[in-house]
Design a protein around this motif. Structure first.
Motif, PDB file in Angstrom:
ATOM      1  N   LEU A 173       0.840  -1.196   0.000  1.00 15.08           N
ATOM      2  CA  LEU A 173       0.000   0.000   0.000  1.00 15.08           C
ATOM      3  C   LEU A 173       0.876   1.248   0.000  1.00 15.08           C
ATOM      4  O   LEU A 173       1.836   1.341   0.760  1.00 15.08           O
ATOM      5  N   GLU A 174       0.489   2.238  -0.824  1.00 14.40           N
ATOM      6  CA  GLU A 174       1.272   3.472  -0.884  1.00 14.40           C
ATOM      7  C   GLU A 174       1.250   4.224   0.450  1.00 14.40           C
ATOM      8  O   GLU A 174       2.294   4.629   0.959  1.00 14.40           O
ATOM      9  N   LYS A 175       0.054   4.461   0.993  1.00 16.20           N
ATOM     10  CA  LYS A 175       0.016   5.126   2.292  1.00 16.20           C
ATOM     11  C   LYS A 175      -1.310   4.841   2.984  1.00 16.20           C
ATOM     12  O   LYS A 175      -2.334   4.598   2.345  1.00 16.20           O
ATOM     13  N   ASP A 176      -1.266   4.890   4.317  1.00 13.25           N
ATOM     14  CA  ASP A 176      -2.472   4.716   5.121  1.00 13.25           C
ATOM     15  C   ASP A 176      -2.906   6.061   5.703  1.00 13.25           C
ATOM     16  O   ASP A 176      -2.396   7.121   5.318  1.00 13.25           O
ATOM     17  N   LYS A 177      -3.842   6.017   6.642  1.00 11.99           N
ATOM     18  CA  LYS A 177      -4.385   7.237   7.240  1.00 11.99           C
ATOM     19  C   LYS A 177      -3.303   8.071   7.922  1.00 11.99           C
ATOM     20  O   LYS A 177      -3.406   9.294   8.005  1.00 11.99           O
ATOM     21  N   ALA A 178      -2.262   7.415   8.409  1.00  6.62           N
ATOM     22  CA  ALA A 178      -1.172   8.124   9.080  1.00  6.62           C
ATOM     23  C   ALA A 178      -0.027   8.471   8.126  1.00  6.62           C
ATOM     24  O   ALA A 178       1.030   8.925   8.569  1.00  6.62           O
ATOM     25  N   GLY A 179      -0.236   8.245   6.835  1.00  3.08           N
ATOM     26  CA  GLY A 179       0.786   8.566   5.850  1.00  3.08           C
ATOM     27  C   GLY A 179       1.909   7.548   5.758  1.00  3.08           C
ATOM     28  O   GLY A 179       2.964   7.830   5.179  1.00  3.08           O
ATOM     29  N   GLN A 180       1.693   6.332   6.294  1.00  2.00           N
ATOM     30  CA  GLN A 180       2.735   5.304   6.325  1.00  2.00           C
ATOM     31  C   GLN A 180       2.508   4.260   5.227  1.00  2.00           C
ATOM     32  O   GLN A 180       1.366   3.873   4.957  1.00  2.00           O
ATOM     33  N   PRO A 181       3.586   3.769   4.589  1.00  2.00           N
ATOM     34  CA  PRO A 181       3.447   2.633   3.676  1.00  2.00           C
ATOM     35  C   PRO A 181       3.156   1.362   4.477  1.00  2.00           C
ATOM     36  O   PRO A 181       3.630   1.215   5.613  1.00  2.00           O
ATOM     37  N   ARG A 182       2.392   0.464   3.902  1.00  2.00           N
ATOM     38  CA  ARG A 182       2.014  -0.772   4.608  1.00  2.00           C
ATOM     39  C   ARG A 182       2.102  -1.955   3.646  1.00  2.00           C
ATOM     40  O   ARG A 182       2.027  -1.795   2.424  1.00  2.00           O
ATOM     41  N   ILE A 183       2.192  -3.151   4.214  1.00  2.00           N
ATOM     42  CA  ILE A 183       2.111  -4.387   3.437  1.00  2.00           C
ATOM     43  C   ILE A 183       1.087  -5.299   4.089  1.00  2.00           C
ATOM     44  O   ILE A 183       1.136  -5.554   5.297  1.00  2.00           O
ATOM     45  N   PHE A 184       0.150  -5.786   3.275  1.00  2.00           N
ATOM     46  CA  PHE A 184      -0.886  -6.702   3.729  1.00  2.00           C
ATOM     47  C   PHE A 184      -0.709  -8.038   3.020  1.00  2.00           C
ATOM     48  O   PHE A 184       0.140  -8.189   2.134  1.00  2.00           O
ATOM     49  N   SER A 185      -1.516  -9.021   3.406  1.00  2.00           N
ATOM     50  CA  SER A 185      -1.396 -10.339   2.781  1.00  2.00           C
ATOM     51  C   SER A 185      -2.758 -11.012   2.671  1.00  2.00           C
ATOM     52  O   SER A 185      -3.707 -10.680   3.381  1.00  2.00           O
ATOM     53  N   LEU A 186      -2.819 -11.965   1.746  1.00  4.17           N
ATOM     54  CA  LEU A 186      -3.990 -12.806   1.504  1.00  4.17           C
ATOM     55  C   LEU A 186      -3.523 -14.219   1.244  1.00  4.17           C
ATOM     56  O   LEU A 186      -2.443 -14.431   0.683  1.00  4.17           O
ATOM     57  N   ASN A 187      -4.334 -15.182   1.591  1.00  2.00           N
ATOM     58  CA  ASN A 187      -4.070 -16.572   1.206  1.00  2.00           C
ATOM     59  C   ASN A 187      -4.946 -16.896   0.000  1.00  2.00           C
ATOM     60  O   ASN A 187      -6.159 -17.028   0.121  1.00  2.00           O
ATOM     61  N   VAL A 188      -4.336 -17.006  -1.163  1.00  2.58           N
ATOM     62  CA  VAL A 188      -5.076 -17.284  -2.396  1.00  2.58           C
ATOM     63  C   VAL A 188      -5.009 -18.789  -2.653  1.00  2.58           C
ATOM     64  O   VAL A 188      -4.067 -19.293  -3.258  1.00  2.58           O
ATOM     65  N   ASP A 189      -6.019 -19.505  -2.161  1.00  5.79           N
ATOM     66  CA  ASP A 189      -6.048 -20.959  -2.343  1.00  5.79           C
ATOM     67  C   ASP A 189      -6.885 -21.319  -3.564  1.00  5.79           C
ATOM     68  O   ASP A 189      -7.379 -20.436  -4.288  1.00  5.79           O
ATOM     69  N   ASP A 190      -7.081 -22.619  -3.798  1.00  7.97           N
ATOM     70  CA  ASP A 190      -7.775 -23.069  -5.005  1.00  7.97           C
ATOM     71  C   ASP A 190      -9.211 -22.558  -5.082  1.00  7.97           C
ATOM     72  O   ASP A 190      -9.738 -22.349  -6.173  1.00  7.97           O
ATOM     73  N   GLY A 191      -9.840 -22.347  -3.943  1.00  7.03           N
ATOM     74  CA  GLY A 191     -11.231 -21.910  -3.948  1.00  7.03           C
ATOM     75  C   GLY A 191     -11.425 -20.422  -3.762  1.00  7.03           C
ATOM     76  O   GLY A 191     -12.560 -19.963  -3.580  1.00  7.03           O
ATOM     77  N   PHE A 192     -10.344 -19.662  -3.837  1.00  8.87           N
ATOM     78  CA  PHE A 192     -10.404 -18.239  -3.524  1.00  8.87           C
ATOM     79  C   PHE A 192     -11.428 -17.496  -4.375  1.00  8.87           C
ATOM     80  O   PHE A 192     -12.202 -16.672  -3.871  1.00  8.87           O
ATOM     81  N   PHE A 193     -11.451 -17.755  -5.669  1.00  4.78           N
ATOM     82  CA  PHE A 193     -12.331 -17.003  -6.563  1.00  4.78           C
ATOM     83  C   PHE A 193     -13.708 -17.641  -6.728  1.00  4.78           C
ATOM     84  O   PHE A 193     -14.508 -17.174  -7.541  1.00  4.78           O
ATOM     85  N   GLU A 194     -13.984 -18.679  -5.962  1.00  5.10           N
ATOM     86  CA  GLU A 194     -15.328 -19.255  -6.014  1.00  5.10           C
ATOM     87  C   GLU A 194     -16.349 -18.375  -5.301  1.00  5.10           C
ATOM     88  O   GLU A 194     -17.550 -18.483  -5.526  1.00  5.10           O
ATOM     89  N   SER A 195     -15.854 -17.504  -4.440  1.00  9.96           N
ATOM     90  CA  SER A 195     -16.732 -16.587  -3.708  1.00  9.96           C
ATOM     91  C   SER A 195     -16.678 -15.208  -4.359  1.00  9.96           C
ATOM     92  O   SER A 195     -15.635 -14.773  -4.865  1.00  9.96           O
TER      93      SER A 195
END
Length: 373
Positions: A215-237
């Motif tokens: 992420l470029e910046k959050d509410k406090a102006g800080q860069p951030r990194i997030f994560s997701l688990n993309v498994d076989d059924g991820f796009f079924e929802s």
């Protein structure tokens, strides 16, 4: 009285003379980690520069580099994958415009995705290199969602229009299909804030399917990194996919903008895993320990343009690196020409038209083991 005082002074001097000398700690000079990379203009097979592709993201597939254009690019560059031969910086092929799977056409987001989506970043799925992920950022150019869709997807935790994770699939005939889409949700506790043009600009995927999002910046102006688990059924929802935040030691800043504009996943020879991040406003490569045990190491980079028959080698004023990827022992960097600042680089008149065309360059940088110590 004077006699006793003199005796005390002599005793103190004798004790001082007999004591062990204190260790003198000599602090080493800070190590200069600055790297210099010399870039080449990306040219097509007829020797023409890429015209205004606003390159966003970089991945490696079968030994070649692949990039994508964002919504501010020339219309002829959008909704395509562009393949570049790294050693020659030659644009070898651009795909046809993406086709759309039925699931995407029937989704709430088809109107936006089929017209002028702001596609940022790329990540190849290491489990299937025909699968590539991209993500949307600024959707202020599009109209609002339908009332039904707006109600379903209003709790984004960030921007009014949801951030979309998009799955691209390369077909045997060379075409590329936008095969799936799923909106992302940022839990309110993460305090991401509502910044439509300062969203996710970096993607990288680990072998286990963990997708990292910069992420470029959050509410406090800080860069951030997030994560997701993309498994076989991820796009079924079609429901929101909520991101989480891994425990990484990212830099923190008291002022200014310090966005992450590109990510790639790198495994060192020791087996340790890192995210290499492009901090374009700072002209730095961030070496981020995925285990979270070590603080991020910031590597300053100087961007030069290779000399040719018309211009000697010179240093750019504003390179705006955007995508990074490693092939063997080389980190490849592609820049995203920033219209506001790009002409500042035109110190050699022979290159002026290339900057006016918002043409990108490709920069190689040898992996330095010092980055990981």
């Amino acid at each position: 009285m004077l006699k006793h005082l003199t005796s005390a002074v002599v005793t103190a001097l004798l004790l001082s003379a007999c004591s062990e000398p204190q260790d003198v700690v000599i602090m080493p000079e800070p190590q200069d980690l600055t790297e210099v990379t010399v870039g080449s203009w990306i040219l097509d097979q007829n020797g023409r520069v890429m015209f205004d592709p606003q390159t966003s993201g970089l991945v490696e597939i079968d030994g070649e580099l692949v990039t994508i254009a964002d919504a501010s690019a020339d219309a002829t560059q959008q909704l395509k994958l562009h393949t570049i031969a790294p050693e020659t910086a030659t644009l070898s092929v651009s795909s046809e415009r993406f086709s759309f799977a039925r699931s995407v056409r029937r989704s709430c987001f088809f109107s936006y995705l089929s017209e002028q989506p702001d596609l940022e970043a790329l990540a190849v799925d290491p489990r299937n290199t025909d699968v590539i992920y991209t993500v949307t950022e600024d959707a202020t150019r599009t109209g609002a969602l339908s009332p039904r869709c707006e109600t379903k997807y209003e709790d984004t935790g960030s921007t009014d229009y949801p951030t979309l994770l998009v799955k691209l699939t390369r077909k045997d005939n060379g075409t590329v299909e936008m095969s799936n889409v799923r909106p992302l949700q940022f839990p309110l506790a993460l305090e991401v804030g509502n910044f439509p043009n300062d969203g996710i600009e970096g993607l990288a995927m680990a072998d286990d399917g963990t997708l990292y999002l910069g992420l470029e910046k959050d509410k406090a102006g800080q860069p951030r990194i997030f994560s997701l688990n993309v498994d076989d059924g991820f796009f079924e929802s079609s429901d929101f996919a909520a991101v989480s935040e891994p425990s990484l030691q990212l830099p923190r800043f008291t002022s200014g903008n310090h966005p992450i504009n590109g990510l790639t996943f790198y495994t060192h020879t020791t087996g340790a895993s890192y995210l290499l991040g492009a901090a374009r406003n700072d002209n730095e490569l961030w070496v981020i320990d995925v285990s979270g045990k070590k603080p991020t190491k910031r590597i300053p980079i100087t961007f030069d343009v290779a000399g040719d028959e018309n211009c000697e080698q010179y240093t750019m004023d504003n390179a705006s690196m955007e995508g990074v990827v490693v092939i063997k022992d080389t980190l490849w960097i592609i820049n995203d020409p920033w219209e506001k600042n790009y002409l500042k680089n035109a110190t050699c008149d022979a290159h002026l038209s290339r900057y006016e065309d918002l043409a990108p360059l490709l920069f190689p940088l040898k992996i330095n083991d010092t980055w990981f110590k």
